[in-house]
Design a protein around this motif. Structure first.
Motif, PDB file in Angstrom:
ATOM      1  N   ARG A  31     -20.315  18.634  31.674  1.00 28.94           N
ATOM      2  CA  ARG A  31     -20.504  17.758  32.603  1.00 28.94           C
ATOM      3  C   ARG A  31     -18.693  17.962  32.755  1.00 28.94           C
ATOM      4  N   THR A  38      -9.194  12.312  43.381  1.00 30.04           N
ATOM      5  CA  THR A  38      -9.097  13.906  43.350  1.00 30.04           C
ATOM      6  C   THR A  38     -10.172  15.041  43.697  1.00 30.04           C
ATOM      7  N   CYS A 129     -12.420  15.938  34.103  1.00 29.98           N
ATOM      8  CA  CYS A 129     -12.775  15.511  34.682  1.00 29.98           C
ATOM      9  C   CYS A 129     -11.330  15.571  35.723  1.00 29.98           C
ATOM     10  N   GLY A 130     -11.001  14.964  37.437  1.00 27.82           N
ATOM     11  CA  GLY A 130      -9.973  15.087  37.878  1.00 27.82           C
ATOM     12  C   GLY A 130      -9.093  13.777  37.657  1.00 27.82           C
ATOM     13  N   ASP A 131      -9.150  13.507  36.410  1.00 31.53           N
ATOM     14  CA  ASP A 131      -8.296  12.306  35.763  1.00 31.53           C
ATOM     15  C   ASP A 131      -8.163  12.303  34.042  1.00 31.53           C
ATOM     16  N   SER A 132      -6.927  12.077  34.204  1.00 32.63           N
ATOM     17  CA  SER A 132      -6.003  12.704  32.371  1.00 32.63           C
ATOM     18  C   SER A 132      -6.785  11.919  31.633  1.00 32.63           C
ATOM     19  N   GLY A 146      -7.974  15.765  30.924  1.00 30.13           N
ATOM     20  CA  GLY A 146      -8.401  15.539  32.720  1.00 30.13           C
ATOM     21  C   GLY A 146      -7.643  17.126  33.306  1.00 30.13           C
ATOM     22  N   ILE A 147      -7.975  17.416  34.856  1.00 28.88           N
ATOM     23  CA  ILE A 147      -7.736  18.334  35.011  1.00 28.88           C
ATOM     24  C   ILE A 147      -7.637  18.860  36.599  1.00 28.88           C
ATOM     25  N   GLY A 148      -6.165  19.162  37.266  1.00 28.62           N
ATOM     26  CA  GLY A 148      -6.026  18.598  38.454  1.00 28.62           C
ATOM     27  C   GLY A 148      -7.263  19.517  39.254  1.00 28.62           C
ATOM     28  N   THR A 149      -6.446  18.827  40.736  1.00 32.43           N
ATOM     29  CA  THR A 149      -7.728  18.965  42.012  1.00 32.43           C
ATOM     30  C   THR A 149      -8.567  20.910  42.042  1.00 32.43           C
ATOM     31  N   SER A 150      -7.056  21.771  42.088  1.00 29.46           N
ATOM     32  CA  SER A 150      -7.819  22.809  41.793  1.00 29.46           C
ATOM     33  C   SER A 150      -8.285  23.022  41.093  1.00 29.46           C
ATOM     34  N   GLU A 151      -7.837  22.544  40.007  1.00 30.58           N
ATOM     35  CA  GLU A 151      -9.202  23.456  39.000  1.00 30.58           C
ATOM     36  C   GLU A 151     -10.768  22.613  38.796  1.00 30.58           C
ATOM     37  N   ILE A 227      -4.188  11.462  26.150  1.00 31.16           N
ATOM     38  CA  ILE A 227      -3.407  12.107  27.139  1.00 31.16           C
ATOM     39  C   ILE A 227      -1.437  11.358  27.303  1.00 31.16           C
ATOM     40  N   GLU A 228      -1.091   9.581  26.577  1.00 29.30           N
ATOM     41  CA  GLU A 228      -0.374   9.769  26.915  1.00 29.30           C
ATOM     42  C   GLU A 228       0.290  10.226  25.635  1.00 29.30           C
ATOM     43  N   ARG A 232      -3.498  17.188  24.975  1.00 23.37           N
ATOM     44  CA  ARG A 232      -4.373  17.850  25.938  1.00 23.37           C
ATOM     45  C   ARG A 232      -5.549  16.599  26.064  1.00 23.37           C
TER      46      ARG A 232
END
Lengths: 472, 270
Positions: A31, A38, A129-132, A146-151, A227-228, A232
Motif C-alpha cells: 500500500r 510530499t 507514505c511520504g510522511d514519517s 515514511g519515505i522521501g519524495t524521490s522514494e 519515528i520520534e 524506522r
C-alpha cells in the motif's frame, strides 16, 4: 526447520523481490499512501520520464496537511500555495487513476487515520507514505514507514523500494497501566528513556501485557511516535482485537478471502527465541502521565516533576537543553504544573481518533475551558467527526468552549491556517514539539488527550489524576 | 522538459588529463531570457546569477532550472560551517511554510529560515550561514542525530540549493540520511573525536578547509589528519555515478512481475 524469526523478519522475508550480494533488497510495497505535500515533485518526475503508476489500485491519496479545518474549504482555500498543492493532488489522482478522497468527501481525513479506517491497512502488509508518521500503521502488524519524495516516485513507478534491512529492537511494557495513564504516556516515556536516536537503524516491536491491553487506537498512538524515537518503524503483533477492528471495513477482505487472510495473519508473531539486537523493558506501573518540557520529543518528564537544569545534561545535550528552555520561556526548578497554557489542541494522527475524543470528552464533560485559553478539537477524519457528533462528544467540546473543527492535520504542523502565535503556549496531543512546529515562536507541550483536557480546564499543565479524583 | 543535461570538463590529476562528467541536471523549468523574455524572469532565484545583471540578453540565452547533482572533486578543500547543536530537526532545516512548493528548487534561501532571519525577514548576523566565510560553505559539521523529524525531502533540497554538498555528524536520522543520497548530498558519519576535530576546523572558517573524498571514503582535516568513513557500497556507487534508482529498478521488472504473480496466489486479498 528455519531459525526463529521476529515479526519484522517475517514481513520482510515475505516482501523481498530481489536481493543483491551486498544485502540491498528490492522490497515489494502493498500500500502506498500519498498526500499533497510530499508528492507533487514525484508525479512531476513520472510525467517528465513518461512513466505510469504501476499499481494505481494499491495507491491511496488524500489531502490533509494543507487543508483548512473550517467550513467552505471544498470550494475555497485562501492560501494560494496551499490551494495549488491540493489542486495538484486532485489533478495527479485523476490523471494517474489512483484511489482518492478529496476534501469534499466525508471520508477525507489525516492519511494515517483513514488508511486503517477504510481497511486499506491490513496485517502483514508493507505500507509506505511520504510522511514519517506512517509508522502508525504498524499497530496492525504491518511494516510501515515514511519515505522521501524521490522514494515516493520510486514506489509510484515500480511498487517497490530499495532497502537494507534494519535491526530488530524489542520494547516490552510489562504489567498494566495505572488510571489516567494512556498509550501516549507509554510512547512518550519510551522516547524519554531511549532518546530521539535510541531506535535509529532499528524496527521496534512493542509487546508486553500493557500493549496487549491497549485498544487498536491506543496501539496506533504508540506506533505513531516510533519515528520520534528514531526507529524506522514500530510494530505490534496482530491479535483478536486487530482482526475485530479490521473486519467489515470497506477494503478489508470478505468471505473466503477473509478466512484465508485470517489464517495468514495468525502466523504473524515473533517466534520463541528470535533474536533482538536491542531490548528495552519498562514497567507499566512506573509510567506516570507525562508532558514534554523542551523542543525535542525526548524531553519528557512526569507531570509531578520540575523543569530540569540544563547543566544536569551531558555533552551536546546541555546546550540544546538551554536553547530549549530559552525558546520555551521556562526556568529550571519551576514546577511543571505551574506552567500556564494559552491554547489546547486535541487532534493529529497521534491522537485524533474516536477513542481519543471520548477520553478527552470524559474529562471535559460539564466543565469549561479556563478563562483566556483557546481550545481546538480537530477530528482525524470526516467519519470520526460524524461519529463524535452522533455520540454527543462534539456537544461536550462545544459546551466547554472548544472550537469543533473539520478533519485535517491542523495545528500539528501549522501548514494550514491553524497556528500558534509567537510565544503562545499550547498543550497539544500531537507528536512534535520542535521549534516553530505549530507556528513560528509557538511553544508546544506534548501530552495525552486526557492531560490536554485537564490543562484546558485549569489553564495550566495539570495532573489529570487529580481531576479524575474529583469525578469519582 | 525532463531533458537531462550532462556537464563535462577536462580534469588533470597527477599529470593525467581526462574528460569527466562532473554533474547533471534534469530540467524542471526553462526560463527564456532572449527573445520576448518573460517579465523579471529570474526573480525568485535564490542565488546570484550573472544573467540578472543588465537587460541585454543575447537571443538564445536560456536558464534551465532543475534538480541534479554534481560530484564533489576529491582534491579540493571546502569551507565547512559549524553547527554543534544536537538533534537538528527537519523543521529547523526547512520550516513547514516552505513545503508548499511543487518544485524541488529555490529552497536554499529558506534553509534554516527561523534561525537565519528575524520575523520581518532581516538576516540575523550571528547565525553561522549569515557570516561571511560560511555563506560559501559546502560542508556542514553538525551535532548528533542530524535531520531527525519528518520525511520531507525539502530538507536536502534546501541544503543542496544553498550549496551544501556534504554533512558530517556522529549520527543521522534514517529517512533524512536516505534522502541525502537521492539528491547528491553525502552524509558522513564519523566518531565523536573526529567530528570534534572537524568542528574546530569549521570554526576557523576559510582558514581551515576540509576535504571529502567519497571514492576513497575519507575526510581530511586542515592539519592533514585523515578520517575514514563507512558508506553503503550501493549508495556510493549511485552517488559517484549519478545513477537513477528508478531506471535501475525497472531493469528488474521481470522479478517484480514474478513476485506479483506469486503474491496474487499466496495473499490474494492484498
Amino acid at each position: 526447520m528455519t531459525a526463529p524469526r521476529t515479526l519484522y523478519d517475517k514481513i520482510w522475508d515475505d516482501h523481498v523481490v530481489d536481493q543483491s550480494l551486498d544485502g540491498t533488497c528490492l522490497l515489494y510495497i502493498d500500500r502506498h499512501l500519498v498526500h499533497e505535500v510530499t508528492s507533487p515533485q514525484a508525479f512531476e518526475g513520472l510525467r517528465m520520464t513518461g512513466r505510469k503508476v504501476r499499481c494505481p489500485e494499491k495507491t491511496i491519496a488524500v489531502p490533509d496537511h494543507n487543508v483548512p479545518t473550517t467550513a467552505g474549504r471544498e470550494t475555497r482555500i485562501d492560501n494560494e500555495e496551499s490551494r495549488i498543492q491540493v489542486e495538484a493532488l486532485d489533478r495527479n489522482a485523476r490523471d494517474f487513476g489512483i484511489n482518492y478522497y478529496p476534501v469534499s468527501d466525508i471520508r477525507q481525513g489525516i492519511v494515517h487515520i483513514i488508511g486503517p479506517e477504510q481497511g486499506w491497512t491490513l496485517p502483514g502488509m508493507t505500507i509506505v507514505c511520504g510522511d514519517s508518521h506512517t509508522a502508525t500503521h504498524g499497530a496492525f502488524g504491518a511494516l510501515a514507514h515514511g519515505i522521501g519524495t524521490s522514494e515516493v516516485e520510486h514506489v509510484l513507478a515500480t511498487q517497490t523500494l530499495i532497502q537494507k534491512k534494519s535491526r530488530n529492537m524489542k520494547v516490552e511494557i510489562t504489567g498494566s497501566l495505572r488510571p489516567g495513564v494512556t498509550a501516549k504516556d507509554i510512547t512518550l516515556s519510551v522516547i524519554g528513556a531511549t532518546g530521539t536516536a535510541g531506535g535509529t537503524g532499528h524496527v521496534i516491536e512493542y509487546c508486553g501485557q500493557a500493549i496487549r491491553e491497549l485498544s487498536m487506537e491506543g496501539r496506533m498512538t504508540v506506533c505513531n511516535m516510533a519515528i520520534e524515537g528514531g526507529a524506522r518503524a514500530g510494530l505490534i503483533a496482530p491479535d483478536e482485537k486487530t482482526f475485530e477492528y479490521v473486519k467489515g471495513r470497506p477494503h478489508a477482505p470478505k468471505g473466503a478471502a477473509w478466512e484465508a487472510a485470517l489464517a495468514w495473519w495468525k502466523t504473524l508473531y515473533t517466534d520463541e527465541g528470535a533474536h533482538f539486537d536491542k531490548v528495552v523493558t519498562i514497567r507499566a506501573e512506573d509510567i506516570a502521565p507525562v508532558v514534554t518540557w523542551g523542543t525535542s520529543p525526548e524531553d519528557v518528564l512526569p507531570i509531578t516533576a520540575t523543569v530540569p537544569d540544563p547543566a544536569s545534561f551531558a555533552g551536546g545535550k546541555a546546550g540544546a537543553a538551554q536553547r530549549s528552555l530559552d525558546y520555551m520561556g521556562l526556568t529550571p526548578g519551576q514546577k511543571l504544573t505551574d506552567i500556564k497554557v494559552d491554547a489546547v489542541f486535541i487532534g493529529s494522527c497521534t491522537n485524533g481518533r474516536i477513542e481519543d475524543l471520548r477520553a478527552a470528552a470524559a474529562i471535559l464533560k460539564g466543565r469549561k475551558l479556563a478563562p483566556g485559553v483557546r481550545g481546538m478539537v480537530v477530528p482525524g477524519s470526516g467519519l470520526v467527526r460524524l461519529q463524535a457528533e452522533e455520540e454527543g462528544l462534539a456537544q461536550i467540546f462545544v459546551d466547554a468552549g472548544f472550537e469543533w473543527r473539520l478533519a485535517g492535520c491542523s495545528m500539528c504542523l501549522g501548514m494550514n491556517p491553524d497556528q500558534l502565535a509567537p510565544g503562545e503556549r499550547c498543550a497539544a496531543t500531537s507528536n512534535r514539539n520542535f521549534e516553530g512546529r505549530m507556528g513560528r515562536g509557538g511553544r508546544t507541550h506534548l501530552m495525552s488527550p486526557v492531560m490536554a483536557a485537564a490543562a484546558a480546564i485549569t489553564g495550566h499543565l495539570t495532573d489529570v489524576r487529580e481531576l479524575m479524583g474529583e469525578m469519582a | 522538459m525532463g531533458d537531462v543535461f550532462l556537464f563535462f570538463g577536462v580534469f588533470q590529476h597527477e599529470g593525467r588529463r581526462a574528460h569527466r562528467i562532473f554533474g547533471y541536471l534534469r530540467v524542471e523549468e526553462r526560463r527564456i531570457l532572449g527573445r520576448n523574455p518573460q517579465p523579471d524572469p529570474l526573480i525568485g532565484l535564490p542565488w546570484p546569477h550573472p544573467h540578472t545583471e543588465g537587460d541585454h540578453w543575447p537571443d538564445n540565452n536560456t536558464v534551465y532550472i532543475g534538480w541534479g547533482a554534481t560530484f564533489a572533486p576529491a582534491h579540493e578543500a571546502f569551507i565547512a560551517a559549524p553547527m554543534p547543536l544536537v538533534n537538528i530537526d527537519t523543521d529547523m532545516i526547512i520550516p513547514k511554510q516552505f513545503l508548499k512548493t511543487i518544485k524541488r528548487t529555490g529552497l536554499g534561501v529558506n534553509l534554516f529560515d527561523e534561525m537565519r532571519y528575524t520575523p520581518d525577514g532581516q538576516e540575523i548576523p550571528d547565525f553561522v550561514l549569515n557570516r561571511p566565510p560560511y555563506r560559501q560553505a559546502q560542508i556542514l559539521v553538525a551535532g548528533d542525530n542530524f535531520g531527525c523529524g519528518s520525511s520531507r525531502e525539502h530538507a536536502p533540497w534546501a541544503l543542496l540549493d544553498f550549496g551544501i554538498r556534504c554533512v558530517i555528524s556522529t549520527s543521522f536520522a534514517d529517512i533524512f540520511y536516505n534522502n541525502c543520497f537521492k539528491n547528491g548530498i553525502l552524509p558522513v558519519v564519523l566518531p565523536p573525536e573526529a567530528v570534534d576535530v572537524l568542528m574546530k576546523d569549521a570554526e576557523k572558517g576559510a582558514n581551515a578547509r576540509i576535504t571529502v573524498d567519497l571514492a576513497a571514503q575519507t575526510v581530511t582535516a586542515s592539519d592533514g589528519r585523515v578520517f575514514a568513513f563507512e558508506v553503503d557500497p550501493f549508495k556510493k556507487h549511485c552517488l559517484l555515478n549519478g545513477l537513477d534508482d528508478i531506471g535501475l529498478t525497472l531493469e528488474k521488472a521481470a522479478a517484480i512481475d514474478t513476485f506479483e504473480t506469486r503474491a496474487a496466489q499466496s495473499r490474494p486479498w492484498i
